[in-house]
Design a protein around this motif. Structure first.
Motif, PDB file in Angstrom:
ATOM      1  N   CYS A  49      -2.230-114.995  54.371  1.00 62.20           N
ATOM      2  CA  CYS A  49      -2.794-115.264  53.030  1.00 62.20           C
ATOM      3  C   CYS A  49      -2.399-114.168  52.060  1.00 62.20           C
ATOM      4  O   CYS A  49      -2.549-113.122  52.591  1.00 62.20           O
ATOM      5  CB  CYS A  49      -4.354-115.527  53.377  1.00 62.20           C
ATOM      6  N   TYR A  51      -4.914-102.965  60.887  1.00 58.18           N
ATOM      7  CA  TYR A  51      -3.901-102.715  60.043  1.00 58.18           C
ATOM      8  C   TYR A  51      -2.508-103.024  60.510  1.00 58.18           C
ATOM      9  O   TYR A  51      -2.258-102.447  61.645  1.00 58.18           O
ATOM     10  CB  TYR A  51      -4.001-101.596  59.242  1.00 58.18           C
ATOM     11  N   THR A  52      -1.615-103.577  59.936  1.00 58.16           N
ATOM     12  CA  THR A  52      -0.146-103.899  60.299  1.00 58.16           C
ATOM     13  C   THR A  52       0.844-103.720  59.370  1.00 58.16           C
ATOM     14  O   THR A  52       0.207-103.000  58.164  1.00 58.16           O
ATOM     15  CB  THR A  52      -0.057-105.367  61.102  1.00 58.16           C
ATOM     16  N   TYR A  53       2.031-103.875  59.307  1.00 58.33           N
ATOM     17  CA  TYR A  53       2.817-103.674  58.385  1.00 58.33           C
ATOM     18  C   TYR A  53       3.985-104.742  58.285  1.00 58.33           C
ATOM     19  O   TYR A  53       4.427-105.176  59.405  1.00 58.33           O
ATOM     20  CB  TYR A  53       3.651-102.195  58.787  1.00 58.33           C
ATOM     21  N   SER A  54       4.370-104.822  57.095  1.00 54.01           N
ATOM     22  CA  SER A  54       5.305-105.873  56.997  1.00 54.01           C
ATOM     23  C   SER A  54       6.711-105.274  56.318  1.00 54.01           C
ATOM     24  O   SER A  54       6.287-104.460  55.387  1.00 54.01           O
ATOM     25  CB  SER A  54       5.017-107.146  55.987  1.00 54.01           C
ATOM     26  N   SER A  55       7.837-105.406  56.903  1.00 53.12           N
ATOM     27  CA  SER A  55       8.994-104.622  56.321  1.00 53.12           C
ATOM     28  C   SER A  55       9.326-104.984  55.061  1.00 53.12           C
ATOM     29  O   SER A  55      10.324-104.416  54.178  1.00 53.12           O
ATOM     30  CB  SER A  55       9.880-104.297  57.446  1.00 53.12           C
ATOM     31  N   TRP A  56       8.767-106.264  54.902  1.00 53.72           N
ATOM     32  CA  TRP A  56       9.111-106.700  53.261  1.00 53.72           C
ATOM     33  C   TRP A  56       8.104-106.264  52.286  1.00 53.72           C
ATOM     34  O   TRP A  56       8.320-106.083  51.192  1.00 53.72           O
ATOM     35  CB  TRP A  56       9.223-108.337  53.382  1.00 53.72           C
ATOM     36  N   LYS A  57       6.928-106.419  52.969  1.00 52.20           N
ATOM     37  CA  LYS A  57       5.639-106.427  51.928  1.00 52.20           C
ATOM     38  C   LYS A  57       4.939-105.286  52.011  1.00 52.20           C
ATOM     39  O   LYS A  57       3.636-105.210  51.310  1.00 52.20           O
ATOM     40  CB  LYS A  57       4.804-107.748  51.802  1.00 52.20           C
ATOM     41  N   GLY A  58       4.885-104.579  52.953  1.00 52.39           N
ATOM     42  CA  GLY A  58       4.240-103.330  53.061  1.00 52.39           C
ATOM     43  C   GLY A  58       2.770-103.458  53.997  1.00 52.39           C
ATOM     44  O   GLY A  58       2.699-104.473  54.808  1.00 52.39           O
ATOM     45  N   ARG A  59       1.856-102.774  53.693  1.00 54.76           N
ATOM     46  CA  ARG A  59       0.439-102.916  54.142  1.00 54.76           C
ATOM     47  C   ARG A  59      -0.089-104.230  54.323  1.00 54.76           C
ATOM     48  O   ARG A  59      -0.236-105.053  53.392  1.00 54.76           O
ATOM     49  CB  ARG A  59      -0.553-101.959  53.536  1.00 54.76           C
ATOM     50  N   ALA A  69      -7.652-100.890  51.366  1.00 51.05           N
ATOM     51  CA  ALA A  69      -6.737-100.002  52.110  1.00 51.05           C
ATOM     52  C   ALA A  69      -5.254-100.129  51.735  1.00 51.05           C
ATOM     53  O   ALA A  69      -4.313 -99.653  52.317  1.00 51.05           O
ATOM     54  CB  ALA A  69      -6.805-100.312  53.659  1.00 51.05           C
ATOM     55  N   VAL A 128      -3.302-106.687  56.722  1.00 48.80           N
ATOM     56  CA  VAL A 128      -4.415-106.751  57.558  1.00 48.80           C
ATOM     57  C   VAL A 128      -4.300-107.992  58.477  1.00 48.80           C
ATOM     58  O   VAL A 128      -3.876-108.793  58.073  1.00 48.80           O
ATOM     59  CB  VAL A 128      -5.857-106.403  56.957  1.00 48.80           C
ATOM     60  N   GLU A 164       7.615-104.980  64.652  1.00 49.98           N
ATOM     61  CA  GLU A 164       8.047-105.742  63.209  1.00 49.98           C
ATOM     62  C   GLU A 164       9.269-106.020  62.954  1.00 49.98           C
ATOM     63  O   GLU A 164       9.544-107.137  62.531  1.00 49.98           O
ATOM     64  CB  GLU A 164       7.399-104.940  62.233  1.00 49.98           C
ATOM     65  N   CYS A 198      -3.624-103.056  51.163  1.00 50.06           N
ATOM     66  CA  CYS A 198      -2.889-104.344  51.856  1.00 50.06           C
ATOM     67  C   CYS A 198      -2.756-105.289  50.808  1.00 50.06           C
ATOM     68  O   CYS A 198      -3.506-105.426  49.893  1.00 50.06           O
ATOM     69  CB  CYS A 198      -3.632-104.802  52.893  1.00 50.06           C
ATOM     70  N   THR A 199      -1.567-106.027  50.890  1.00 51.01           N
ATOM     71  CA  THR A 199      -1.536-107.193  49.978  1.00 51.01           C
ATOM     72  C   THR A 199      -1.551-108.518  50.632  1.00 51.01           C
ATOM     73  O   THR A 199      -1.172-109.615  50.145  1.00 51.01           O
ATOM     74  CB  THR A 199      -0.116-107.210  49.371  1.00 51.01           C
ATOM     75  N   GLN A 200      -1.851-108.663  52.029  1.00 47.08           N
ATOM     76  CA  GLN A 200      -1.923-109.764  52.721  1.00 47.08           C
ATOM     77  C   GLN A 200      -2.662-109.642  53.922  1.00 47.08           C
ATOM     78  O   GLN A 200      -2.716-108.912  54.620  1.00 47.08           O
ATOM     79  CB  GLN A 200      -0.554-110.385  53.183  1.00 47.08           C
TER      80      GLN A 200
END
Lengths: 171, 171
Positions: B158, A78-86, A119, A88, B91, A121-123
């Motif tokens: 994706c 799992y990772t994190y995007s500071s724009w889009k959140g959770r 979990a 994988v 990030e 995630c959206t991406q």
């Protein structure tokens, strides 16, 4: 062909290590693989693991001539995007050559998207070598976007002496 | 100029959210930021957090005209390379424009390398926009390698409908 996708266990590390080598050979970077079976056991299957993995397995009657029934795997975390959140991240996706074209890679990727979505995630993100046209076509056929080509994102890495020097500096 | 680097707490999420917006405006993608302060609080400061963060802070006497003393941040998390093992991913790295050129970005990056090394990592990874020459020069001056230019790795993603469709498929 029948196959199953399941979470990897400690006992799969030997086969994961074998397939990491096979993938690296395909990617022409076999000499870059420093990791050992023990590293995988330790880093993926102890408290606060650094990664998770799933395994594709075929029934005994479809085993390879070398006797393998574990014929594909994927490592993810799992990772994190500071724009889009959770998010994988799929670190590896591999299916042994003789088992390709049967939907196993697609099934592994779907499983990770499914686990990721569960979990929150959206991406799903990953990297691909730009000369690996087969992989690029496959990923794009699944709706993946080449963020490097489309938006100009470059993947950067600081390792070896540069990493040590950076960590040594007194912040 | 005096500054301190410290681990972020729940109370920093408001300022982190503000600086994420500032960075996105600089990167010309402000409309891409979907994340809320509440997301950050939830995803970074509960059990099994999706990310960690550090904050750069200046003393009261150097606060900005808007009263900010939290003037830089970085979000990071642990990842895994199937070749090289434990890795740390940066990030975001951001310092407010008026505080640049004072070693604060370098200090934030060093701190992450330090934390990563303490966790057994051997590399620090991140992405950078290829038009952001200042950032690229900075990172390369610190010994970072452009893995996209040098080895051909492309970053893929994706999301949206494609991600949902992938997760819906029965593996």
């Amino acid at each position: 062909m029948d196959f199953t996708i399941r979470a990897a266990t400690l006992e799969d590390c030997k086969d994961i290590r074998r397939m990491i080598s096979e993938l690296a050979e395909y990617e022409k970077v076999a000499d870059q693989v420093m990791i050992t079976q023990k590293d995988l056991e330790q880093d993926g299957f102890s408290k606060n693991p650094f990664f998770h993995a799933i395994i594709a397995e075929v029934p005994e009657q479809h085993k390879t001539k070398d006797g393998h029934t574990k014929i594909g795997f994927s490592i993810y975390f799992y990772t994190y995007s500071s724009w889009k959140g959770r998010a994988v991240f799929m670190e590896d996706l591999y299916v042994m050559p003789e088992f390709r074209g049967k939907g196993i890679g697609k099934a592994l990727m779907s499983k990770i998207a499914q686990l990721g979505r569960a979990a929150g995630c959206t991406q799903l993100s990953f990297t691909v070598l730009n000369w690996n046209k087969t992989a690029l076509d496959f990923y794009q056929s699944q709706g993946s976007v080449d963020v490097t080509s489309d938006l100009g994102y470059h993947y950067m890495c600081c390792h070896g002496d540069a990493f040590q020097k950076m960590a040594d500096r007194d912040p």
